[in-house]
Every structure is written in structure tokens, then in C-alpha cells.
Design a protein around this motif. Structure first.
Motif, mmCIF file in Angstrom:
data_model
loop_
_atom_site.group_PDB
_atom_site.id
_atom_site.type_symbol
_atom_site.label_atom_id
_atom_site.label_comp_id
_atom_site.label_asym_id
_atom_site.label_seq_id
_atom_site.Cartn_x
_atom_site.Cartn_y
_atom_site.Cartn_z
ATOM 1 N N ARG A 151 33.976 2.812 -0.790
ATOM 2 C CA ARG A 151 32.974 2.106 0.127
ATOM 3 C C ARG A 151 32.104 1.673 -1.338
ATOM 4 N N ASP A 152 31.592 2.637 -2.025
ATOM 5 C CA ASP A 152 30.595 2.078 -3.115
ATOM 6 C C ASP A 152 31.415 1.212 -4.019
ATOM 7 N N ALA A 153 32.574 1.470 -4.295
ATOM 8 C CA ALA A 153 33.272 0.769 -5.339
ATOM 9 C C ALA A 153 33.198 -0.800 -4.791
ATOM 10 N N ALA A 154 33.667 -0.989 -3.458
ATOM 11 C CA ALA A 154 33.972 -2.210 -2.848
ATOM 12 C C ALA A 154 32.692 -3.058 -3.107
ATOM 13 N N ARG A 155 31.290 -2.343 -2.818
ATOM 14 C CA ARG A 155 30.253 -3.226 -2.830
ATOM 15 C C ARG A 155 29.985 -3.549 -4.564
#
Length: 328
Positions: A151-155
Motif C-alpha cells: 500500500r505504501d509503495a503504491a502511493r
């Protein structure tokens, strides 16, 4: 019967761990082939990590993570997507594996806690229920770090693509000013960074800490690109090869495409400038389409919420009359 099964399972697990400790597994065929490929690539072009983790890992977690990393490598489990997400977030792979193992072990603690609570309550429940509950908790806890970093890497990857579009525009403007491709790349990443124009590659191979600080806003992405270009001088590769390697490490296709384009037409400034301008326009159109799609999804979700609210209000108003009619 259940206690005997549990005792046998624990005994078998202990014997298995003892045997693995005394007779460690030999590297598999996949691991040997990967080592040969890495050695062959290292003879042609020096390759080093351009993104270094800035996460502080304790000695215990580092040791546990190294053992788990060797376990993964012996079986050929590359987990490239997780490694790319961790590189983008500035976290170490060993610390990530140690976190997964410790969370799974903490999930297993639910078995004695739940069994003790059931015993104190006086409920004659079989130990199978807390055992399966503990196993389910361990599995969920084991995969929680994967969901979090994804989730954090997608953002962050979405923000990085936005910065790449601005970077392409800056490179095209520097090329229009008469600079060569390497100089244009270095000048483009030094924009907006205090003191970076004098020494754009001063961070070197060990300066990954400041680049991964997401508190710098969009500047963290420019810092990553700047460090990759600075490390290209140390390693002895071209700046566009460094951009391609950075794209491979953090899984950003735009950097890989930019590296391929610059490698093909690096000797013709006009064609490079036109290609970069077209790529920047394509990135902006894609970002605009994604923003419009997200806005449409939110509008639809708001419409569904309003319809559900209206349906609940109608049921609230009609419920007394319906009950009165049914009662009569």
C-alpha cells in the motif's frame, strides 16, 4: 488424543529443526544459476545497489533476517516485487523478513492465552479451537507487512511517476539550452535542492539515508534520481544505465523506458529533446486520466451511499405504517 497429536507435532518439529541445523541445505540449481548470471553481468558492467536502506535494524533482527534471507536464496525465492517496494520505501529486506517472522511468532502466542482464558472461564472447550485460532492469527500476522509495504509503495510510486514527468521537462529544457545529455540530467536533478548544483553526486553510494526521507515531499524522488546519477560516476556506468538500474530496483517502468530511449539516441540532442517532451506529455495525460478515474469512482461511491441513506430513510418512515397494517 489432541494432546498426543500436539506433543507429536512439537517433537517432530524439534527433530526437523535439529536436523536442519546439523545438516544445512545445499544451494539449489536456481541459486547456482542466479549466481552465475550475477557473476557474468559483473564482468561486463559493474553493478551495485543504487538505493540503500535508511532503516535502523537491531542486531537481533538483522541476524534473524540474514538467516531468513539465506533460506530464501537457497530456494530461489527472489520476491522481486517485495524487494522493489522495500527499496522504494528505504527499508531493508532482512528487517522485513525478521518482522514477518516475529509477527507470526507473536500470533502463535494466542494459543496459550486463549486456552488459559477458556480454562479460567470454566468452559470445557477442546484445545483444537485455540490452536486453529492461533494458527490463523499467525498466518494473518505473517502477511500483514506485505500488505502494508504494498500500500505504501503504491502511493510513493505514484508520486515518483509524477516527479519523473517534471524531471523529463527539466532535462528537455537543459538540452534546449545547449547542454549535453549527462550534464542536462545532472542539472535537472539539482533544481530545487540547496547546495546540490555544486556537487550533485556528493552523496555517493552510502548516502541513501537522506534520499529516502519522505518528509521532504516530492523532493525525495529527485534525491533518489540524483544519487543514482552520482553513483553512476563511482561505478563507471553511463547516467542512462543508472536510471535503468534504478527503475529495476524500485520497479518504475518510466525510468526503464527513459534509460532505453537515452541509450539509443544519446548522440542526437534534437531527437532526445523531442522524445523527452513527448514522454512527459504522455505521463501527464496518463496522470490526468487516473485522477479523472479516481474522481469518477468516488462520485459513484457517494451516489451509492446517498441511495442507501434514502432507502433507509424510506424504510424508517414506512415501518410504523406497515406494522400497523400487519397488526390489524
Amino acid at each position: 488424543m489432541t494432546e498426543a497429536l500436539l506433543a507429536g507435532g512439537v517433537l517432530g518439529l524439534g527433530v526437523f529443526l535439529l536436523a536442519r541445523a546439523l545438516f544445512p541445505a545445499r544451494p539449489g540449481l536456481v541459486t547456482r544459476l542466479l549466481a552465475l548470471d550475477a557473476a557474468r553481468e559483473g564482468t561486463d558492467a559493474p553493478r551495485m545497489r543504487l538505493v540503500l536502506p535508511d532503516e535502523e535494524v537491531s542486531a537481533f533482527r538483522r541476524g534473524l533476517g540474514l538467516r531468513l534471507a539465506r533460506f530464501y536464496a537457497a530456494r530461489g525465492w527472489e520476491v522481486r516485487s517485495a524487494r522493489a517496494d522495500l527499496a522504494l520505501l528505504g527499508k531493508s529486506f532482512e528487517g522485513f523478513l525478521a518482522t514477518k517472522a516475529l509477527l507470526a511468532a507473536s500470533g502463535l502466542l494466542a494459543f496459550p492465552l486463549l486456552a488459559g482464558w477458556l480454562a479460567l472461564m470454566g468452559w470445557g472447550v477442546s484445545p483444537t479451537v485455540p490452536l486453529w485460532a492461533a494458527l490463523a492469527a499467525a498466518v494473518v500476522f505473517f502477511f500483514l507487512p506485505d500488505l502494508q509495504i504494498r500500500r505504501d509503495a503504491a502511493r510513493m510510486r505514484r508520486d515518483f511517476r509524477h516527479v519523473v514527468g517534471a524531471f523529463l521537462d527539466l532535462v528537455a529544457m537543459n538540452l534546449a539550452g545547449g547542454r549535453g545529455v549527462p550534464e542536462a540530467l545532472m542539472m535537472a536533478v539539482s533544481v530545487g535542492t540547496p547546495g546540490a548544483s555544486g556537487a550533485p553526486g556528493a552523496g555517493g553510494a552510502g548516502g541513501g539515508g537522506g534520499a529516502a526521507d519522505s518528509g521532504e515531499g516530492a523532493n525525495w524522488a529527485m534525491a533518489r534520481i540524483r544519487e543514482a546519477l552520482g553513483n553512476a560516476r563511482i561505478v563507471g556506468i553511463t547516467p542512462w544505465q543508472a536510471l535503468g538500474q534504478l527503475g529495476d530496483e524500485i520497479n518504475v517502468d518510466e525510468l526503464r523506458d527513459l534509460s532505453a530511449a537515452l541509450g539509443l539516441v544519446a548522440d542526437d540532442g534534437a531527437k532526445v529533446r523531442a522524445s523527452l517532451t513527448a514522454r512527459a506529455a504522455t505521463l501527464r495525460r496518463r496522470e490526468l486520466a487516473e485522477v479523472e478515474g479516481q474522481a469518477g469512482e468516488r462520485s459513484q461511491s457517494m451516489l451509492v451511499a446517498q441511495l442507501l441513506l434514502c432507502a433507509g430513510f424510506v424504510i424508517f418512515l414506512s415501518f410504523p405504517a406497515a406494522m400497523k397494517m400487519l397488526g390489524s
